[in-house]
Design a protein around this motif. Structure first.
Motif, PDB file in Angstrom:
ATOM      1  N   ILE A  67       0.804  -1.136   0.042  1.00 30.23           N
ATOM      2  CA  ILE A  67       0.110  -0.053  -0.119  1.00 30.23           C
ATOM      3  C   ILE A  67       1.091   1.103  -0.012  1.00 30.23           C
ATOM      4  N   THR A  68       0.525   2.387  -0.962  1.00 30.48           N
ATOM      5  CA  THR A  68       1.209   3.389  -0.968  1.00 30.48           C
ATOM      6  C   THR A  68       0.520   4.613  -0.311  1.00 30.48           C
ATOM      7  N   ARG A  69      -0.905   4.712  -0.213  1.00 27.42           N
ATOM      8  CA  ARG A  69      -1.742   5.634   0.092  1.00 27.42           C
ATOM      9  C   ARG A  69      -3.068   5.130   0.412  1.00 27.42           C
ATOM     10  N   THR A  70      -3.738   5.802   1.335  1.00 22.91           N
ATOM     11  CA  THR A  70      -5.243   5.642   1.374  1.00 22.91           C
ATOM     12  C   THR A  70      -5.966   6.696   1.536  1.00 22.91           C
ATOM     13  N   LEU A  71      -7.270   6.736   1.421  1.00 19.90           N
ATOM     14  CA  LEU A  71      -8.232   7.848   1.558  1.00 19.90           C
ATOM     15  C   LEU A  71      -9.328   7.237   2.106  1.00 19.90           C
TER      16      LEU A  71
END
Length: 78
Positions: A67-71
């Motif tokens: 994972i590189t980014r979550t929102l």
């Protein structure tokens, strides 16, 4: 009533399927699917409070390898 949210996830190239499977196995996650577009995985999760849902995202979901980014998008009922 449980607090629910959609978590939009960006992954490293080629990792979407593995990330979706790993997220789907986390308690509190009710759905995790790989998708196309600006995000690679969309998950739905729930917790008894916003704080506990936030903790689930930060301590369990964001630590999944790839994972590189979550929102996080909390669900509201209007």
């Amino acid at each position: 009533m449980a607090v629910q949210a959609y978590i939009l996830v960006q992954t490293e190239v080629g990792k979407a399927a593995d990330v979706a499977v790993a997220i789907g196995e986390i308690p509190g996650v009710t759905l995790a699917e790989d998708v196309t577009g600006p995000y690679d995985v969309i998950a739905r999760a729930e917790g008894p409070s916003m704080d506990e849902l936030g903790s689930l995202v930060v301590s369990r979901i964001q630590t999944v390898p790839g994972i590189t980014r979550t929102l996080t998008c909390p669900i509201v009922r209007i």
